[in-house]
Enzyme design. Structure first.
Site: not given
Ligand SMILES: *Cc1c(COP(=O)(O)O)cnc(C)c1O
Ligand code: SF4
Length: 335
Positions: A79-80, A83, A92, A96, A99, A101, A260, A297, A304
């Site tokens: 996305r960036y 990174r 996991c 959670c 979560c 995801r 989220d 986010d 973010k």
């Molecule tokens: C959260 C996230 C990051 C990391 O973001 P930082 O601000 O550097 O902590 C990088 N890529 C994606 C797709 C993310 O969701």
């Molecule tokens: S937030 Fe989601 S991905 Fe992270 S530890 Fe909890 S269940 Fe796993």
């Protein structure tokens, strides 16, 4: 009469529906932390399924931060420019209840195959603009030390990568996994930052602290990320205790995430304005090291951004009005 009265039967059936919809798991370490006499226990609230998860808001999304729209191939989210996320595993040790995801992680979801991992690493290796790889998932520390060191060795060999980051909940939820061998597996030719997900001071048990000490002693910088959660850490005291617990475990609080909009998580939501007020109260009250950045986010994959309180406002005459930690305003002039 049956052992279950009608109300309990309805509730049991509803809980079963929750468990069919979203994965459920809790580790012995977390189970042991739950106070069964406390109906509002902040540990139970994070891991025990709740019928409220069946309530879904039309605003909620199956992919709240838009991972899918930024995924050029399986296991990569880009996305960036500098990174990428690399998600080798989709399971996991705990699930959670909030979560982000939750519709893509779970015991039934397979991680990357050897070929998919190969392709993901080739994607990273052929893009010199990538400075950082963030291992996430799922929980990367649920992989064996051998598989992890294999993946890390391949990343260390990519010259343009500056750092590797690992997002994990394992040191608190399954501290026994952080053996000396695991800590050693994370050391290598490039800095590996470990970002711990923890939401309540009580998660920092003696065993969790020992696990974190093994990582810190292995030379790995430790950062913390937390989610602001109704009924878990939505008070000034709970947040101060959490961030101090992190600092005493050598973990620097990095991000406090606004929740989220994952499906069925409305009962955890704290309004943004309330979040800002809580964050403002910490400023001046606890160490500057105990102040993570409050982050949203933006739904849909827009990235973010910090959403904490604003302390400096421009005035009409070209100066600034600045608010101090005790909420008093001051004029500030430049030059
Ligand atoms: C959260 C996230 C990051 C990391 O973001 P930082 O601000 O550097 O902590 C990088 N890529 C994606 C797709 C993310 O969701
Ligand atoms: S937030 Fe989601 S991905 Fe992270 S530890 Fe909890 S269940 Fe796993």
């Amino acid at each position: 009469m049956s052992a279950l009265d009608p109300i309990d039967e309805t509730e049991a059936a509803a809980l079963l529906r929750v468990a069919e919809r979203f994965a459920v798991a809790v580790t012995p370490a977390m189970r042991a932390l739950i106070d069964p006499t406390d109906p509002a226990d902040p540990i139970a609230r994070q891991f025990a399924p709740d019928v409220a998860e069946l309530i879904e808001d039309p605003e909620e999304l199956s992919d709240p931060i838009g991972d899918a729209s930024h995924s050029p191939l399986p296991g990569i989210v880009h996305r960036y420019p500098d990174r990428v996320l690399l998600k080798p595993i989709k399971a996991c040790p705990v699930y959670c209840r909030f979560c982000f995801r939750r519709e893509t992680v779970g015991p039934g979801n397979k991680g990357l195959s050897a070929e998919q991992l190969e392709a993901a690493i080739a994607y990273i290796a052929t893009r010199p603009e990538i400075f950082e790889v963030i291992l996430t998932g799922g929980d990367p520390l649920a992989l064996s030390a051998r598989r992890l060191s294999d993946i890390l060795a391949r990343l260390f060999a990519i010259p343009h990568l500056g750092i590797i980051r690992i997002h994990t909940r394992v040191p608190v939820v399954q501290p026994e996994r952080i053996t000396a061998a695991m800590a050693k597996a994370l050391r290598g030719d490039k800095p590996v930052y470990v970002v711990l997900h923890a939401n309540h001071a009580r998660e920092f048990t003696p065993q969790a602290r020992a696990a974190l000490a093994r990582l810190a002693d292995a030379g790995l910088p430790l950062l913390g990320q937390s989610v602001l959660l109704r009924g878990v850490n939505d008070s000034e005291t709970a947040l101060a205790d959490l961030f101090r617990a992190m600092l005493t475990a050598r973990v620097k609080p990095y991000h406090l995430n606004h929740l989220d909009k994952a499906r069925g998580t409305g009962h955890f939501r704290v309004p943004l304005q309330e979040g800002q007020a809580l964050v403002a109260k910490l400023r001046g009250r606890v160490s500057g090291l105990a102040q993570p950045t409050y982050i949203l986010d933006i739904p849909g994959g827009h990235g973010k951004v910090p959403v904490g309180p604003v302390y400096a406002q421009p005035t009409e005459d070209g100066g600034w009005q600045v608010t101090d930690p005790w909420n008093c305003r001051h004029d500030y002039r430049e030059g």
